[in-house]
Design a protein around this motif. Structure first.
Motif, PDB file in Angstrom:
ATOM      1  N   ASP A   1       0.826  -1.209   0.000  1.00  0.00           N
ATOM      2  CA  ASP A   1       0.000   0.000   0.000  1.00  0.00           C
ATOM      3  C   ASP A   1       0.858   1.257   0.000  1.00  0.00           C
ATOM      4  O   ASP A   1       0.545   2.229  -0.685  1.00  0.00           O
ATOM      5  CB  ASP A   1      -0.951   0.019   1.202  1.00  0.00           C
ATOM      6  N   GLN A   2       1.938   1.252   0.776  1.00  0.00           N
ATOM      7  CA  GLN A   2       2.823   2.417   0.826  1.00  0.00           C
ATOM      8  C   GLN A   2       3.470   2.679  -0.522  1.00  0.00           C
ATOM      9  O   GLN A   2       3.623   3.821  -0.930  1.00  0.00           O
ATOM     10  CB  GLN A   2       3.904   2.224   1.893  1.00  0.00           C
ATOM     11  N   SER A   3       3.835   1.625  -1.210  1.00  0.00           N
ATOM     12  CA  SER A   3       4.442   1.779  -2.525  1.00  0.00           C
ATOM     13  C   SER A   3       3.463   2.416  -3.492  1.00  0.00           C
ATOM     14  O   SER A   3       3.795   3.362  -4.201  1.00  0.00           O
ATOM     15  CB  SER A   3       4.888   0.418  -3.052  1.00  0.00           C
ATOM     16  N   VAL A   4       2.236   1.916  -3.515  1.00  0.00           N
ATOM     17  CA  VAL A   4       1.210   2.465  -4.404  1.00  0.00           C
ATOM     18  C   VAL A   4       0.876   3.890  -3.989  1.00  0.00           C
ATOM     19  O   VAL A   4       0.773   4.791  -4.828  1.00  0.00           O
ATOM     20  CB  VAL A   4      -0.060   1.572  -4.392  1.00  0.00           C
ATOM     21  N   LYS A   5       0.727   4.116  -2.687  1.00  0.00           N
ATOM     22  CA  LYS A   5       0.395   5.444  -2.175  1.00  0.00           C
ATOM     23  C   LYS A   5       1.491   6.438  -2.533  1.00  0.00           C
ATOM     24  O   LYS A   5       1.218   7.554  -2.948  1.00  0.00           O
ATOM     25  CB  LYS A   5       0.201   5.392  -0.661  1.00  0.00           C
ATOM     26  N   ARG A   6       2.750   6.014  -2.379  1.00  0.00           N
ATOM     27  CA  ARG A   6       3.866   6.903  -2.696  1.00  0.00           C
ATOM     28  C   ARG A   6       3.819   7.323  -4.150  1.00  0.00           C
ATOM     29  O   ARG A   6       3.994   8.490  -4.482  1.00  0.00           O
ATOM     30  CB  ARG A   6       5.194   6.223  -2.378  1.00  0.00           C
ATOM     31  N   ASP A   7       3.574   6.368  -5.048  1.00  0.00           N
ATOM     32  CA  ASP A   7       3.501   6.689  -6.470  1.00  0.00           C
ATOM     33  C   ASP A   7       2.338   7.629  -6.755  1.00  0.00           C
ATOM     34  O   ASP A   7       2.476   8.585  -7.513  1.00  0.00           O
ATOM     35  CB  ASP A   7       3.360   5.413  -7.305  1.00  0.00           C
ATOM     36  N   THR A   8       1.193   7.368  -6.142  1.00  0.00           N
ATOM     37  CA  THR A   8       0.019   8.213  -6.339  1.00  0.00           C
ATOM     38  C   THR A   8       0.273   9.611  -5.795  1.00  0.00           C
ATOM     39  O   THR A   8      -0.062  10.606  -6.439  1.00  0.00           O
ATOM     40  CB  THR A   8      -1.214   7.578  -5.641  1.00  0.00           C
ATOM     41  N   GLU A   9       0.868   9.691  -4.603  1.00  0.00           N
ATOM     42  CA  GLU A   9       1.171  10.994  -4.014  1.00  0.00           C
ATOM     43  C   GLU A   9       2.189  11.757  -4.853  1.00  0.00           C
ATOM     44  O   GLU A   9       2.072  12.970  -5.022  1.00  0.00           O
ATOM     45  CB  GLU A   9       1.681  10.829  -2.580  1.00  0.00           C
ATOM     46  N   ALA A  10       3.175  11.060  -5.384  1.00  0.00           N
ATOM     47  CA  ALA A  10       4.174  11.718  -6.226  1.00  0.00           C
ATOM     48  C   ALA A  10       3.526  12.258  -7.495  1.00  0.00           C
ATOM     49  O   ALA A  10       3.819  13.382  -7.917  1.00  0.00           O
ATOM     50  CB  ALA A  10       5.304  10.745  -6.568  1.00  0.00           C
ATOM     51  N   ASP A  11       2.645  11.470  -8.097  1.00  0.00           N
ATOM     52  CA  ASP A  11       1.944  11.935  -9.296  1.00  0.00           C
ATOM     53  C   ASP A  11       1.087  13.157  -8.991  1.00  0.00           C
ATOM     54  O   ASP A  11       1.065  14.121  -9.763  1.00  0.00           O
ATOM     55  CB  ASP A  11       1.056  10.826  -9.878  1.00  0.00           C
ATOM     56  N   ALA A  12       0.371  13.126  -7.861  1.00  0.00           N
ATOM     57  CA  ALA A  12      -0.487  14.252  -7.475  1.00  0.00           C
ATOM     58  C   ALA A  12       0.360  15.491  -7.206  1.00  0.00           C
ATOM     59  O   ALA A  12       0.001  16.603  -7.614  1.00  0.00           O
ATOM     60  CB  ALA A  12      -1.321  13.886  -6.253  1.00  0.00           C
ATOM     61  N   TRP A  13       1.478  15.316  -6.529  1.00  0.00           N
ATOM     62  CA  TRP A  13       2.368  16.435  -6.230  1.00  0.00           C
ATOM     63  C   TRP A  13       2.844  17.089  -7.519  1.00  0.00           C
ATOM     64  O   TRP A  13       2.807  18.302  -7.670  1.00  0.00           O
ATOM     65  CB  TRP A  13       3.561  15.931  -5.419  1.00  0.00           C
ATOM     66  N   LEU A  14       3.300  16.269  -8.462  1.00  0.00           N
ATOM     67  CA  LEU A  14       3.796  16.786  -9.726  1.00  0.00           C
ATOM     68  C   LEU A  14       2.691  17.485 -10.502  1.00  0.00           C
ATOM     69  O   LEU A  14       2.895  18.571 -11.038  1.00  0.00           O
ATOM     70  CB  LEU A  14       4.402  15.650 -10.564  1.00  0.00           C
ATOM     71  N   GLU A  15       1.515  16.880 -10.550  1.00  0.00           N
ATOM     72  CA  GLU A  15       0.397  17.467 -11.293  1.00  0.00           C
ATOM     73  C   GLU A  15       0.020  18.832 -10.726  1.00  0.00           C
ATOM     74  O   GLU A  15      -0.231  19.778 -11.476  1.00  0.00           O
ATOM     75  CB  GLU A  15      -0.811  16.522 -11.277  1.00  0.00           C
ATOM     76  N   GLN A  16       0.000  18.958  -9.400  1.00  0.00           N
ATOM     77  CA  GLN A  16      -0.350  20.227  -8.767  1.00  0.00           C
ATOM     78  C   GLN A  16       0.661  21.307  -9.097  1.00  0.00           C
ATOM     79  O   GLN A  16       0.307  22.461  -9.294  1.00  0.00           O
ATOM     80  CB  GLN A  16      -0.405  20.080  -7.239  1.00  0.00           C
ATOM     81  N   ARG A  17       1.908  20.967  -9.136  1.00  0.00           N
ATOM     82  CA  ARG A  17       2.965  21.964  -9.284  1.00  0.00           C
ATOM     83  C   ARG A  17       3.377  22.213 -10.735  1.00  0.00           C
ATOM     84  O   ARG A  17       3.969  23.243 -11.035  1.00  0.00           O
ATOM     85  CB  ARG A  17       4.165  21.547  -8.451  1.00  0.00           C
ATOM     86  N   ARG A  18       3.072  21.283 -11.599  1.00  0.00           N
ATOM     87  CA  ARG A  18       3.464  21.426 -12.999  1.00  0.00           C
ATOM     88  C   ARG A  18       2.873  22.688 -13.618  1.00  0.00           C
ATOM     89  O   ARG A  18       3.510  23.360 -14.421  1.00  0.00           O
ATOM     90  CB  ARG A  18       3.021  20.202 -13.785  1.00  0.00           C
ATOM     91  N   SER A  19       1.666  23.045 -13.233  1.00  0.00           N
ATOM     92  CA  SER A  19       0.990  24.207 -13.812  1.00  0.00           C
ATOM     93  C   SER A  19       1.694  25.513 -13.447  1.00  0.00           C
ATOM     94  O   SER A  19       1.490  26.525 -14.111  1.00  0.00           O
ATOM     95  CB  SER A  19      -0.470  24.250 -13.361  1.00  0.00           C
ATOM     96  N   ARG A  20       2.529  25.490 -12.404  1.00  0.00           N
ATOM     97  CA  ARG A  20       3.244  26.707 -12.017  1.00  0.00           C
ATOM     98  C   ARG A  20       4.421  26.992 -12.937  1.00  0.00           C
ATOM     99  O   ARG A  20       4.925  28.118 -12.966  1.00  0.00           O
ATOM    100  CB  ARG A  20       3.730  26.592 -10.577  1.00  0.00           C
ATOM    101  N   LEU A  21       4.863  26.000 -13.668  1.00  0.00           N
ATOM    102  CA  LEU A  21       5.962  26.215 -14.608  1.00  0.00           C
ATOM    103  C   LEU A  21       5.468  27.035 -15.782  1.00  0.00           C
ATOM    104  O   LEU A  21       4.319  26.915 -16.202  1.00  0.00           O
ATOM    105  CB  LEU A  21       6.501  24.878 -15.118  1.00  0.00           C
ATOM    106  N   LEU A  22       6.342  27.838 -16.315  1.00  0.00           N
ATOM    107  CA  LEU A  22       5.977  28.625 -17.478  1.00  0.00           C
ATOM    108  C   LEU A  22       6.015  27.740 -18.709  1.00  0.00           C
ATOM    109  O   LEU A  22       7.016  27.100 -18.999  1.00  0.00           O
ATOM    110  CB  LEU A  22       6.935  29.802 -17.659  1.00  0.00           C
ATOM    111  N   ALA A  23       4.920  27.668 -19.395  1.00  0.00           N
ATOM    112  CA  ALA A  23       4.858  26.877 -20.623  1.00  0.00           C
ATOM    113  C   ALA A  23       5.330  27.752 -21.772  1.00  0.00           C
ATOM    114  O   ALA A  23       5.067  28.956 -21.801  1.00  0.00           O
ATOM    115  CB  ALA A  23       3.432  26.404 -20.863  1.00  0.00           C
ATOM    116  N   PRO A  24       6.030  27.181 -22.743  1.00  0.00           N
ATOM    117  CA  PRO A  24       6.453  27.979 -23.899  1.00  0.00           C
ATOM    118  C   PRO A  24       5.238  28.434 -24.684  1.00  0.00           C
ATOM    119  O   PRO A  24       4.251  27.714 -24.811  1.00  0.00           O
ATOM    120  CB  PRO A  24       7.311  27.022 -24.716  1.00  0.00           C
ATOM    121  N   ASP A  25       5.319  29.651 -25.164  1.00  0.00           N
ATOM    122  CA  ASP A  25       4.241  30.191 -25.983  1.00  0.00           C
ATOM    123  C   ASP A  25       4.361  29.559 -27.357  1.00  0.00           C
ATOM    124  O   ASP A  25       5.348  29.731 -28.055  1.00  0.00           O
ATOM    125  CB  ASP A  25       4.385  31.717 -26.066  1.00  0.00           C
TER     126      ASP A  25
END
Length: 140
Positions: A106-130
């Protein structure tokens, strides 16, 4: 690593190493430990993989040393509990190990899910190329 590199690191002739690697002949625990040392893998994971009939288990343990950690914990349990181990009932042992392994999974799956959620939340803060400017020179 190439076979020749592992053979040399284990101080074995290439042909002897290939014989060992193919699983031919009797199991030599000392060689398994030397192989694991040379390849930075888990010797107890390799031995457990043989018992489980799952070569993939050895690969899964290679980096995190799961089976070696389990062997060390078991050794400490033996030292601490001693003869009281013989008095343990099978049912609590089964329940404890089953729960422990389920929690680890469960911890392994949870860690992967949490990592994906963390990245998804923060990815939008990066400046995307126009996309309209991608072909122009912004340097001046």
């Amino acid at each position: 690593m190439r076979s020749i590199d592992v053979a040399q690191a284990m101080n074995m002739a290439l042909r002897s190493y290939e014989h060992f690697e193919s699983g031919a002949g009797r199991i030599n625990i000392e060689r398994i430990h030397r192989f694991a040392e040379v390849t930075n893998s888990d010797p107890h994971g390799i031995l457990a993989a043989l018992a489980l009939g799952s070569p993939a288990f050895a690969l899964r343990c290679a980096d995190n040393k799961l089976a070696t950690i389990l062997a060390v914990a078991l050794q400490e349990f033996d030292e601490e509990a001693g003869d009281a181990i013989a008095d343990l009932d099978a049912r609590p042992i089964i329940n404890t190990f089953t729960r422990m392994f389920r929690d680890l999974a469960d911890q392994s799956v949870k860690r992967d899910t949490e990592a994906d959620a963390w990245l998804e939340q923060r990815r939008s803060r990066l400046l995307a190329p126009d996309r309209e400017d991608s072909g122009t020179n912004n340097g001046g």
